[in-house]
Scaffold this motif. Structure first.
Motif, short mmCIF file in Angstrom:
data_model
loop_
_atom_site.label_atom_id
_atom_site.label_comp_id
_atom_site.label_asym_id
_atom_site.label_seq_id
_atom_site.Cartn_x
_atom_site.Cartn_y
_atom_site.Cartn_z
N HIS A 146 73.22 -40.30 -24.05
CA HIS A 146 73.66 -38.90 -24.09
C HIS A 146 73.25 -38.26 -25.58
CE1 HIS A 146 75.36 -38.85 -20.15
NE2 HIS A 146 76.50 -39.79 -20.47
N TYR A 159 72.00 -35.74 -20.53
CA TYR A 159 73.37 -35.96 -20.03
C TYR A 159 73.07 -36.72 -18.71
CZ TYR A 159 76.40 -33.36 -23.03
OH TYR A 159 76.94 -32.93 -24.16
N ARG A 182 81.65 -42.07 -19.62
CA ARG A 182 80.94 -40.84 -19.55
C ARG A 182 79.30 -41.62 -19.36
NH1 ARG A 182 78.92 -36.94 -23.38
NH2 ARG A 182 80.00 -37.72 -24.97
N ALA A 190 76.42 -38.64 -9.06
CA ALA A 190 76.30 -38.77 -10.51
C ALA A 190 77.76 -38.86 -10.84
CB ALA A 190 75.53 -37.64 -11.25
N LEU A 191 78.59 -38.54 -10.12
CA LEU A 191 80.19 -38.22 -10.57
C LEU A 191 80.81 -39.61 -10.27
CD1 LEU A 191 80.68 -35.00 -8.62
CD2 LEU A 191 79.57 -35.36 -10.64
N ALA A 192 81.98 -39.79 -10.74
CA ALA A 192 82.93 -40.46 -10.43
C ALA A 192 82.57 -42.25 -10.67
CB ALA A 192 83.68 -40.34 -9.28
N GLU A 222 78.68 -19.02 -18.81
CA GLU A 222 79.50 -19.60 -19.63
C GLU A 222 78.62 -21.02 -20.17
OE1 GLU A 222 82.88 -17.84 -17.30
OE2 GLU A 222 82.29 -18.88 -19.17
N VAL A 274 79.84 -25.10 -21.83
CA VAL A 274 80.77 -26.11 -22.06
C VAL A 274 80.66 -26.65 -23.39
CG1 VAL A 274 81.99 -27.76 -21.22
CG2 VAL A 274 81.12 -26.38 -19.76
N SER A 330 90.59 -16.04 -5.48
CA SER A 330 91.41 -17.06 -5.64
C SER A 330 92.56 -16.83 -6.61
CB SER A 330 90.65 -18.28 -5.63
OG SER A 330 89.92 -18.30 -6.79
N GLU A 362 84.47 -25.59 -9.09
CA GLU A 362 83.35 -24.45 -8.60
C GLU A 362 82.75 -23.87 -9.63
OE1 GLU A 362 85.07 -21.55 -5.91
OE2 GLU A 362 86.17 -23.17 -4.76
N ARG A 397 76.10 -24.36 -11.24
CA ARG A 397 75.19 -25.41 -12.13
C ARG A 397 75.96 -26.23 -13.04
NH1 ARG A 397 73.34 -23.21 -16.66
NH2 ARG A 397 74.03 -20.91 -17.07
N LEU A 398 77.08 -25.79 -13.73
CA LEU A 398 77.64 -26.53 -14.79
C LEU A 398 78.63 -27.70 -14.17
CD1 LEU A 398 78.95 -23.57 -17.06
CD2 LEU A 398 77.29 -25.27 -17.38
N THR A 399 78.82 -27.55 -12.69
CA THR A 399 79.66 -28.82 -12.17
C THR A 399 79.21 -30.21 -12.84
OG1 THR A 399 79.88 -27.47 -10.38
CG2 THR A 399 80.69 -29.81 -10.15
N GLU A 400 77.71 -30.44 -12.71
CA GLU A 400 77.30 -31.78 -13.03
C GLU A 400 77.69 -32.16 -14.59
OE1 GLU A 400 73.57 -32.81 -11.24
OE2 GLU A 400 73.45 -34.41 -12.84
N ARG A 401 77.35 -30.98 -15.41
CA ARG A 401 77.43 -31.24 -16.71
C ARG A 401 79.09 -31.48 -16.98
NH1 ARG A 401 73.87 -29.61 -21.46
NH2 ARG A 401 72.20 -30.06 -20.05
N LEU A 402 80.07 -30.94 -16.21
CA LEU A 402 81.46 -31.22 -16.48
C LEU A 402 81.51 -32.52 -15.98
CD1 LEU A 402 83.08 -27.71 -15.25
CD2 LEU A 402 83.29 -28.57 -17.54
N ALA A 403 81.19 -32.86 -14.72
CA ALA A 403 81.37 -34.42 -14.47
C ALA A 403 80.88 -35.16 -15.51
CB ALA A 403 80.65 -34.48 -13.12
N LEU A 404 80.08 -34.84 -16.08
CA LEU A 404 79.58 -36.02 -17.01
C LEU A 404 80.27 -35.95 -18.38
CD1 LEU A 404 75.94 -35.48 -16.13
CD2 LEU A 404 77.02 -37.74 -16.23
N LEU A 405 81.34 -34.86 -18.68
CA LEU A 405 82.28 -34.97 -19.48
C LEU A 405 83.50 -35.41 -19.01
CD1 LEU A 405 80.90 -31.74 -21.12
CD2 LEU A 405 80.85 -33.97 -22.21
N ASN A 406 83.46 -36.03 -17.87
CA ASN A 406 84.83 -36.47 -17.34
C ASN A 406 85.59 -35.60 -16.42
OD1 ASN A 406 84.21 -39.13 -18.08
ND2 ASN A 406 85.27 -39.16 -19.88
N TYR A 420 86.01 -33.84 -13.17
CA TYR A 420 85.29 -34.07 -11.67
C TYR A 420 86.82 -34.11 -10.95
CZ TYR A 420 85.59 -38.95 -13.10
OH TYR A 420 86.05 -39.97 -13.26
N LEU A 461 85.57 -20.15 -16.92
CA LEU A 461 85.25 -21.21 -16.30
C LEU A 461 86.56 -22.13 -15.89
CD1 LEU A 461 82.93 -23.25 -15.37
CD2 LEU A 461 82.95 -23.84 -17.65
N ARG A 485 87.99 -21.63 -12.53
CA ARG A 485 87.32 -22.20 -11.21
C ARG A 485 87.53 -23.67 -11.47
NH1 ARG A 485 81.61 -19.78 -11.63
NH2 ARG A 485 82.04 -19.38 -14.11
#
Lengths: 672, 75
Positions: free
Chosen positions: A14, A64, A99, A192-194, A420, A422, A668, B18, B21-30, B32, B64, B67
């Motif tokens: 990473h 990543y 990670r 890729a998760l968990a 957005e 992160v 929502s 939700e 395309r950021l879902t995977e990036r977020l997952a890799l930052l723990n 998920y 973000l 969601r």
């Protein structure tokens, strides 16, 4: 042993996991490291000596996950899946080991042999965590090494570890048998998760240090942000400070010292005047370019320290809410404010910005911020026309800032920064000065090689235009009949709507392309104290407006080309020139025709703006429909959040599924 | 509820993300579904949320965060 026979080790990991530090450790290289994303772009390959064995180590861009789409990441994936290497070493940060578990699994599935190198284990221990090599190795199914890359002992262990895995003639016999990862059941297949690590690792607890708590205090963060910027600015651009001091020293040493002496020698040896003039001009340009170095170095160094220590990301986090309203971030504001000192240097600081669109936006706005080189022009004009020159200059600078802000808001509307993102917020830690210096030297070398060469070429062309007439006879710099004069006699018509009819003013504006200081120089040479007689006040105001908005010097252009690409930089320069002229005409019109023309000028200005915005949105047919569709969605979105949709029937159709999903997301918070 | 409903210092377990395309990036930052996340603090001026997930600290904007759905965890 030939290079091609050396076993190859791939370094994968990473961003910000210390991969490049490992690379430097193994190879003694100076790969640039840093908290910025995209610092390592493209692979770099060097030989390393691991005790008795030599190997070739490849440092790949930080990624990543191997499924990711960005360019640097694709390069890494191609290398890993290409398979022409002996060993894939996944480098992970001990503080955030889970990670990297998914990345490790991905790599292990594709590489012939994989190992895990965990760095920063000393920091992990400090916060009460631990990482057990044997247990982790059993859990993850690959050989694991935990070290602290900053210590010598760690470096030794690393080299021994790798040598052991690679070494000997019979590599296959030495390799450890492939182990079935005991955590494989925990990970969903192809997901890729968990990928939790259950045994052998504990992250420890780390509360915020006192320094961090102070930094994240809103009463402290905002003033501190501006204070820091002021301090850096002052250090780089303030009078009598190292930045300016060194700048002047270098310029005089190269331009007058080396250039002057050489020209003297040329003349004394009976050389042609043209040759001597060329030498003077060449060294003059070189001196000017090299004089940028101290200020660029100071800015880069300051930024490196702030980014590496985590200071910048903390402050950017705290100020983001404020700057987001004008479409910028804290980091972007830093670059913009440095533009008051030097546009070229400020452009070079945009490298680390959060995403490309933001970088482009800042690069477009920066020329409107008056750099210190424009100051002499403003002072000359202000001193000649205003009884309170200082106040006039302050107003001019305020106008420049307002112009930049307007540009920011317009760009935020026309080209939003792509949604957005992160941001990972690094912990506060002490940056390594050694790395800072190494990075700085590497960066300066790149600057010299790339920018100095391009700009020197342009300056030589300008000198040719100024010194030779169309039959290529030497007429002396700025001499009568030179090509530049003929050019400016034609260009002067562009200045007519400003009430300026003298072609020499067009020439001085043109000379501003080389360096903005020359404009003031030319004006004083041509007019001396007689400036008020040469121009009316209205023209002076118009010319000031022109200077304010006109594209910056060629060095800044080269810097922009390096950051956002040649095409965009030229487009920005063209746009800047057009707006500069338009603004100048408008100012002149307002000043001469007075208040009567103000609403008309305002209306014309707004129409031009609206036309300009529409034009940009409609350049390609796809752009039109996309923009319109986006606008429709937003409009639709507003309706929904007002709660009216409950009364309207739901839409049917393919395009609307995207809208409906958005509806769902918007709804929502209301129902949730 | 979503992350925006958390107060500083509260911990929550994520139930859904939700983020396109950021879902995977977020997952890799723990970040998920199933992971535990703590809201460390909020930035002033209606700014970002500073989250801590599995040792990683990240900042997300409010849009973000709205969601990312979660359930509060009792201490």
């Amino acid at each position: 042993m030939k290079e091609s026979v050396l076993p190859r080790i791939l370094l994968v990991g990473h961003p910000n996991c210390g991969k490049s530090t490992i690379f430097n450790l193994l190879t003694g290289g100076h790969a640039k490291t840093g908290n910025w994303h995209g610092v390592t772009v493209g692979a770099s390959e060097k030989t390393a000596s691991l005790g008795k064995l030599r190997a070739s180590v490849i440092d790949l861009p930080g990624i990543y996950a191997l499924g990711a789409p960005s360019m640097e990441e694709r390069c890494t994936r191609d290398e890993v899946e290409g398979g022409r290497y002996a060993l894939a070493a996944v480098v992970a940060d001990a503080l955030t080991l889970p990670r990297s578990a998914a990345l490790l699994r991905h790599t292990a599935e594709r590489a012939p042999r994989t190992v895990l190198i965990v760095t920063m284990c000393d920091l992990l221990a400090r916060q009460g965590g631990f990482a057990d090599e044997k247990k982790l190795s059993k859990e993850l199914g690959v050989p694991v090494l935990c070290i602290s890359a900053r210590r010598r002992a760690g470096a030794k262990r690393l080299k021994a570890f790798l040598a052991d895995l690679l070494g000997g003639d019979d590599v296959n016999a030495r390799s450890r048998p492939p182990q079935k990862a005991s955590s494989a059941q925990g990970c969903k297949k192809g997901d890729a998760l968990a990928c939790p690590i259950r045994e052998g690792y504990f992250a420890g607890k780390r509360g915020e240090s006192r320094a961090e708590r102070l930094l994240f205090d809103p009463r402290i963060a905002l003033p501190l942000f501006f204070l820091t910027i002021a301090a850096v600015f002052f250090f780089a651009f303030g009078d009598h400070m190292p930045g300016v001091f060194l700048k002047e020293r270098i310029e005089s040493a190269v331009s007058d010292g080396a250039g002057g002496r050489l020209a003297f020698l040329v003349r004394g040896a009976g050389g042609a005047e043209a040759a001597a003039s060329f030498v003077e001009a060449f060294f003059g340009g070189l001196g000017m370019l090299l004089s940028f170095l101290p200020q660029i170095a100071i800015l880069f160094f300051a930024l490196f320290l702030m980014e590496e220590s985590g200071y910048m990301s903390a402050l950017a986090f705290m100020t983001d809410g404020l700057f987001r309203r004008v479409g910028l971030t804290g980091r972007a504001v830093f670059s913009l404010l440095m533009g008051f000192g030097c546009t070229a240097a400020a452009l070079l600081t945009t490298r680390g910005l959060e995403n490309e669109r933001l970088q482009r936006r800042v690069a477009f706005i920066l020329p409107y911020i008056p750099c210190s080189a424009k100051m002499p022009v403003f002072l000359t004009i202000a001193a000649a026309f205003f009884s309170r020159p200082f106040l006039a200059v302050v107003l001019i600078y305020a106008a420049g800032a307002a112009l930049a802000l307007t540009a920011a808001l317009v760009l935020a509307r026309v080209r939003p920064a792509g949604g957005e993102f992160v941001m990972e917020i690094a912990r506060l830690r002490l940056p390594s000065l050694g790395e800072a210096v190494k990075s700085l030297l590497f960066y300066l070398k790149q600057f010299i090689m790339k920018i100095v060469t391009t700009v020197s070429a342009v300056l030589i062309v300008m000198w040719l235009l100024l010194s030779f007439d169309f039959s290529f006879r030497f007429v002396g710099e700025g001499g009568a009949g030179c090509m530049a004069e003929m050019l400016c006699r034609a260009l002067k018509y562009l200045f007519y709507p400003m009430g300026i009819t003298d072609w020499r003013i067009a020439l001085s504006a043109l000379s501003g392309l080389a360096a903005k200081e020359s404009v003031a120089g030319m004006l004083s040479v041509v007019y001396g104290k007689a400036l008020p007689q040469a121009m009316s006040t209205a023209s002076a105001a118009a010319f000031t407006a022109f200077m304010l908005a006109c594209p910056p010097c060629v060095s800044a252009l080269a810097a922009a080309a390096r950051e956002i690409g040649k095409r965009r930089a030229l487009a920005a320069a063209a746009l800047g020139t057009v707006t500069a002229f338009a603004l100048a005409y408008a100012v002149y019109a307002v000043f001469t025709a007075g208040a009567l023309l103000l609403p008309a000028a305002g209306g014309a200005g707004l129409a031009f703006f609206a036309f300009g915005i529409k034009k940009r949105g409609g350049k390609k047919v796809e752009n039109i429909s996309r923009t319109r569709a986006r606008r429709a969605q937003r409009f639709h979105g507003q309706r929904i959040s007002a709660g009216l949709l409950r009364l309207l029937p739901p839409f049917k159709g393919k395009g609307d599924t995207r809208q409906r999903k958005k509806d769902g997301a918007e709804r929502s918070p209301l129902s949730g | 509820m979503d992350l925006c409903g958390l107060k500083a210092g509260e911990r929550a377990r994520i139930t859904g993300v939700e983020a396109g395309r950021l879902t995977e990036r977020l997952a890799l930052l723990n970040v998920y579904a199933g992971a535990t996340v703590t809201l460390v603090r909020r930035a002033p001026f209606g700014g970002n949320l500073l989250l801590e997930a599995g040792g990683v600290r990240l900042a997300v904007r409010k849009g973000l965060a709205a969601r990312i759905f979660c359930e509060k965890e009792e201490e």
